[in-house]
Every structure is written in structure tokens, then in C-alpha cells.
Design a protein around this motif. Structure first.
Motif, PDB file in Angstrom:
ATOM      1  N   UNK A 177       0.765  -1.070  -0.003  1.00  0.00           N
ATOM      2  CA  UNK A 177       0.071   0.100   0.072  1.00  0.00           C
ATOM      3  C   UNK A 177       0.937   1.328   0.060  1.00  0.00           C
ATOM      4  N   UNK A 178       1.982   0.944   0.176  1.00  0.00           N
ATOM      5  CA  UNK A 178       3.107   2.241   0.171  1.00  0.00           C
ATOM      6  C   UNK A 178       3.797   2.525  -0.960  1.00  0.00           C
ATOM      7  N   UNK A 179       4.154   1.428  -1.684  1.00  0.00           N
ATOM      8  CA  UNK A 179       4.921   1.553  -2.804  1.00  0.00           C
ATOM      9  C   UNK A 179       4.623   2.176  -3.875  1.00  0.00           C
ATOM     10  N   UNK A 180       5.331   3.266  -4.392  1.00  0.00           N
ATOM     11  CA  UNK A 180       4.829   4.134  -5.904  1.00  0.00           C
ATOM     12  C   UNK A 180       6.158   4.499  -6.344  1.00  0.00           C
ATOM     13  N   UNK A 181       6.241   4.974  -7.806  1.00  0.00           N
ATOM     14  CA  UNK A 181       7.385   5.429  -8.188  1.00  0.00           C
ATOM     15  C   UNK A 181       7.790   6.771  -7.411  1.00  0.00           C
ATOM     16  N   UNK A 182       8.896   6.882  -7.106  1.00  0.00           N
ATOM     17  CA  UNK A 182       9.700   7.880  -6.533  1.00  0.00           C
ATOM     18  C   UNK A 182      10.027   7.714  -5.056  1.00  0.00           C
ATOM     19  N   UNK A 183       9.436   6.443  -4.533  1.00  0.00           N
ATOM     20  CA  UNK A 183       9.923   6.207  -3.174  1.00  0.00           C
ATOM     21  C   UNK A 183      11.521   5.414  -3.016  1.00  0.00           C
ATOM     22  N   UNK A 184      11.954   5.717  -1.974  1.00  0.00           N
ATOM     23  CA  UNK A 184      13.391   5.163  -1.800  1.00  0.00           C
ATOM     24  C   UNK A 184      13.398   3.686  -1.280  1.00  0.00           C
ATOM     25  N   UNK A 185      14.118   2.825  -1.599  1.00  0.00           N
ATOM     26  CA  UNK A 185      14.365   1.546  -0.996  1.00  0.00           C
ATOM     27  C   UNK A 185      14.353   1.772   0.513  1.00  0.00           C
ATOM     28  N   UNK A 186      14.953   2.615   1.112  1.00  0.00           N
ATOM     29  CA  UNK A 186      15.328   2.825   2.394  1.00  0.00           C
ATOM     30  C   UNK A 186      13.912   3.295   3.230  1.00  0.00           C
ATOM     31  N   UNK A 187      13.133   4.062   2.459  1.00  0.00           N
ATOM     32  CA  UNK A 187      11.675   4.193   2.909  1.00  0.00           C
ATOM     33  C   UNK A 187      10.872   3.136   2.940  1.00  0.00           C
ATOM     34  N   UNK A 188      11.128   2.046   2.225  1.00  0.00           N
ATOM     35  CA  UNK A 188      10.353   0.990   2.246  1.00  0.00           C
ATOM     36  C   UNK A 188      10.777  -0.081   3.396  1.00  0.00           C
ATOM     37  N   UNK A 189      12.120   0.231   3.637  1.00  0.00           N
ATOM     38  CA  UNK A 189      12.755  -0.583   4.912  1.00  0.00           C
ATOM     39  C   UNK A 189      12.110  -0.295   6.077  1.00  0.00           C
ATOM     40  N   UNK A 190      12.019   1.099   6.095  1.00  0.00           N
ATOM     41  CA  UNK A 190      11.578   1.760   7.276  1.00  0.00           C
ATOM     42  C   UNK A 190      10.061   1.349   7.776  1.00  0.00           C
ATOM     43  N   UNK A 191       9.291   1.223   6.721  1.00  0.00           N
ATOM     44  CA  UNK A 191       7.856   0.707   7.049  1.00  0.00           C
ATOM     45  C   UNK A 191       7.791  -0.504   7.581  1.00  0.00           C
ATOM     46  N   UNK A 192       8.912  -1.558   6.881  1.00  0.00           N
ATOM     47  CA  UNK A 192       8.945  -2.672   7.450  1.00  0.00           C
ATOM     48  C   UNK A 192       9.393  -2.677   8.825  1.00  0.00           C
ATOM     49  N   UNK A 193      10.460  -2.013   9.147  1.00  0.00           N
ATOM     50  CA  UNK A 193      10.888  -1.800  10.687  1.00  0.00           C
ATOM     51  C   UNK A 193       9.691  -1.524  11.602  1.00  0.00           C
ATOM     52  N   UNK A 194       8.886  -0.595  11.128  1.00  0.00           N
ATOM     53  CA  UNK A 194       7.888   0.189  11.747  1.00  0.00           C
ATOM     54  C   UNK A 194       6.915  -0.947  11.963  1.00  0.00           C
ATOM     55  N   UNK A 195       6.652  -1.783  11.234  1.00  0.00           N
ATOM     56  CA  UNK A 195       5.546  -3.069  11.429  1.00  0.00           C
ATOM     57  C   UNK A 195       5.978  -3.718  12.389  1.00  0.00           C
ATOM     58  N   UNK A 196       7.455  -4.357  11.962  1.00  0.00           N
ATOM     59  CA  UNK A 196       8.037  -5.338  13.060  1.00  0.00           C
ATOM     60  C   UNK A 196       8.098  -4.988  14.690  1.00  0.00           C
ATOM     61  N   UNK A 197       8.561  -3.680  14.633  1.00  0.00           N
ATOM     62  CA  UNK A 197       8.555  -3.171  16.067  1.00  0.00           C
ATOM     63  C   UNK A 197       7.211  -3.010  16.688  1.00  0.00           C
ATOM     64  N   UNK A 198       6.115  -2.496  15.771  1.00  0.00           N
ATOM     65  CA  UNK A 198       4.884  -2.294  16.504  1.00  0.00           C
ATOM     66  C   UNK A 198       4.130  -3.751  16.775  1.00  0.00           C
TER      67      UNK A 198
END
Length: 404
Positions: A177-198
Motif C-alpha cells: 500500500x506504500x510503494x509507488x514510483x519515486x519512493x526510496x528503498x530505505x523508505x520501504x525498509x523503514x515501513x517494514x521495521x515500523x511494522x515489526x516493532x509495532x
């Protein structure tokens, strides 16, 4: 007698350590996730007090202030099921009082065939100390015993792995639901880390791979610092760790939410290989035979994609099959406390094994890499996909990416 040490604490810089990661065998046997601990097992000990002993670092006010809470003896008894709990400073005296009643001393060493130690770790150093003090004992390897024990997962181990898989799946849907053209790979990693910690995962099972476009042909890409462009595919390989048990997931998605016709054909080919490979993950399957069969399935798909020539395949050297140009890694590995869990490569698969299934096709000339991976539990009736609820069909992935 068998003696198991907790893992080393590794210095990161000056006065700082890396996050502590417990020795897998020690954790498997004791349930204790704390540094500077020792487990001693001596079933035939003439002193019944010392048949099964856990030694812990004794805490104090200074340690409590700087490092936080450590196990009390009662907490350790509850966590481990071991009644005889002593402080670490008692270890040498207790060991010396009973070691002469044992002829064979089993020491735990890392015998994972993917691991080549460059620095002597705690168990190796401990072995040398014992040999110096007690040179006439017979020293034995605990690792082959643990290899056969750990590979068969108990119900609680399956539950912990399933929880890790579920958290990983939630993170993947979040990313869709987050990915779209122009996002950075590290931004995606941050979303993953957020969900794991949450969801209180104990961290990433391994360094996450967020590989967009050409980065996806690098199997262990970890930079995660590029921008995701319209028209590219992102290859993900990430997973949660929960209670020291690991998931392992790979998925490939279009940055703009729609696969091109060619991307979809390659994706569907990999998915077909995964499903046919998964069907072979049953009790009795032999590792090498399994990978040979997967190679035949992959070869057929690569011919269908125009990447291999059928006549060239007929003339290929069986020891260097042509499919490995586009699929160069193994299809499966055991999963557990270690992501690449310790297990025999030569023993048939058994009920209770958890294995990954992760075929991939990597085409450098097309800047395209596709890998799809789920975690599979072998049961009496066949197998169970622990990631069956995580989106994998191309249309399902696209639908989620394009939903409001």
C-alpha cells in the motif's frame, strides 16, 4: 557431561557492544536469552544436585542501573525448567567437583557448513581451557546431536515461527500500500521495521533486501539506498524474528502497481516453479534429488521464456546445467532459530521440518530479478504453507497496490 555456553558479546566500538544474539543451541536447550550463562548437563552425576545446572551472571545495583534487569534465580527456573540455578562465580568449583566422574565431555561447537570462524568463539576458547586443565578426558562433539534434535520442530516452535510469518505478512501488505514510483528503498525498509516493532518482533531475521530494478540481480543486495522507478520491479527478501524464531519471505512487485507483460510471464514462471517445488517438500524427500527435480522444472520454464534453447539443454554438461545462469542459488533451506538452520544435507526430510521454498529467475540483460519464497512445515499428511495467507498471486498483489 555436556557443557553449553551462551554466545559471545561482540564489541562494536569503544565502550559499546553489538546487540546480543544468543547461541542457538544454548537457547534451544535452556530458553535463557542472556549473556554470560552456562548450561551443564550430567545425567549420570553421582551428586543429584548437579545433574542439570544453569549458571547465570549475578546482577547488582550497578548492572541494574547501566544494563537493566537480569534474571533472578527464580525467574531463570521458571523460564528454563531447570531447578539447580547458581551464579557464574560458582561454576569452576562445581565443575571441578564432578568432572572427574565423567569420562566424556561434550562441547558445543558451530558445525554449520556455511560457517568458517575467523576468530575463536567462546566455545572454542572454553574447549582449550578444559584441555589444559583436564587433558585426559575424552572430548566429544555435541553438534551432531543438536543437528538431529533442532531440525524437528515442537508445537511451540511452530507457533513462534507462524507468529514471525504473520508479522512478516502484515509488513508486506503495508509495503504494497506504500510503494509507488519515486519512493526510496530505505523508505520501504523503514515501513517494514515500523511494522515489526509495532507487533513486538524481536527484530529482522536478517538484513532486509529491498532491491529495485537492476539491484534485484544481486542476490545479497543490502544497500537499500536507491530510488524506485516507474516500470521497475522490486525484489524483497525480508522477515521478522519472533522469540528468536525466524520467518523468511521473498516477493517481487511492480513499482507502479502493474506488471508489464514480460514481467508477468517471468513472475508466473517463478510462481509455478515454487508451487511444484513445494509439493515435493514431504517426509522422505532427499535433498539432492529434490534440487535436481527443481532444476528440471526451472529448465522447462526458462525454455518457455526464451532464455534457454531446448537443443542446447539436450547437449548440456549435467554437472553444469544451463539453468544456473538464471537461477544460481538453492531452492530450499531449513528454518528455525537460525535463518539457515543447522541440519544435515544428506538426511531425508522429516515430519516437523520447516523449510523455505524460494526459486528465482534473474535476467541481467533485462534488469529484472524475480524471487518468490514461502516457509513450509512438513506434516504427517504432507505439508503446510505457513505463509499461505500472504499475497502471492500477481493479480492479488496488483489489486492491493491499486486499492484506495
Amino acid at each position: 557431561m555436556a557443557i553449553f555456553n551462551a554466545a559471545d558479546e561482540y564489541t562494536r566500538s569503544g565502550d559499546q557492544n553489538f546487540l546480543f544474539k544468543q547461541n542457538a543451541d544454548f537457547f534451544y536447550l535452556s530458553g535463557i536469552d542472556q549473556e554470560q550463562s552456562i548450561l551443564l548437563l550430567f545425567p549420570d552425576c553421582p551428586n543429584p544436585l548437579y545433574k542439570e545446572v544453569l549458571f547465570l551472571r549475578q546482577t547488582n545495583e550497578h548492572i541494574a542501573v547501566w544494563e537493566g534487569h537480569k534474571y533472578t534465580k527464580e525467574e531463570a527456573r521458571k523460564a528454563s525448567g531447570i531447578e539447580a540455578v547458581y551464579w557464574l562465580h560458582d561454576f569452576e568449583a562445581i565443575l571441578h567437583s564432578i568432572i572427574h566422574y565423567a569420562d566424556h565431555i561434550y562441547i558445543n561447537t558451530n558445525e554449520n557448513d556455511r560457517y568458517l570462524p575467523g576468530v575463536p568463539y567462546r566455545d572454542l576458547r572454553f574447549l582449550e581451557e578444559l584441555r589444559g586443565k583436564y587433558p585426559l578426558h575424552y572430548y566429544e562433539r555435541a553438534a551432531p546431536i543438536l543437528r538431529d534434535l533442532r531440525v524437528i520442530k515442537s508445537e511451540v516452535e511452530i507457533e513462534l515461527t507462524q507468529k514471525a510469518c504473520d508479522i512478516t505478512g502484515d509488513a508486506f501488505v503495508r509495503v504494497l500500500k506504500f510503494v509507488k514510483p519515486g519512493v526510496a528503498e530505505y523508505e520501504i525498509e523503514a515501513e517494514i521495521s515500523h511494522e515489526f516493532l509495532r507487533q513486538r518482533a524481536t527484530g529482522h531475521a536478517y538484513n532486509p533486501i529491498i532491491a529495485s530494478g537492476r539491484n534485484a540481480i544481486v542476490l545479497h543486495y543490502n544497500d537499500n539506498n536507491q530510488i524506485c522507478h516507474d516500470g521497475d520491479v522490486i525484489l524483497f527478501d525480508f522477515a521478522a524474528e519472533y522469540g528468536n524464531y525466524n520467518a523468511d519471505l521473498s516477493r517481487s512487485i511492480p513499482v507502479n502497481g502493474r506488471f508489464t507483460e514480460r514481467q508477468r510471464k517471468v513472475y508466473d514462471a517463478v510462481l509455478r516453479v515454487m508451487r511444484q517445488s513445494t509439493a515435493m517438500l514431504v517426509a522422505g524427500t532427499v535433498w539432492n534429488d529434490y534440487h535436481d527435480e527443481v532444476g528440471k522444472i526451472m529448465t522447462s520454464e526458462l525454455i518457455g521464456l526464451g532464455l534457454l534453447d531446448r537443443h542446447a539443454v539436450e547437449k548440456q554438461d549435467p554437472k553444469a546445467p544451463l539453468y544456473k545462469k538464471y537461477f544460481m542459488h538453492g531452492t530450499s533451506h531449513h528454518l528455525g532459530i537460525d535463518v539457515h538452520d543447522y541440519a544435515s544435507r544428506y538426511k531425508p526430510f522429516e515430519v516437523g521440518n520447516i523449510l523455505t521454498c524460494e526459486p528465482g529467475i534473474y535476467i541481467p540483460e533485462e534488469n529484472l530479478g524475480i524471487r518468490i519464497e514461502n516457509d513450509i512445515l512438513i506434516t504427517e499428511g504432507g505439508n503446510r504453507d505457513l505463509m499461505a495467507n500472504i499475497p502471492v498471486e500477481a493479480k492479488h498483489v496488483e489489486d492491493i497496490m491499486n486499492s484506495k
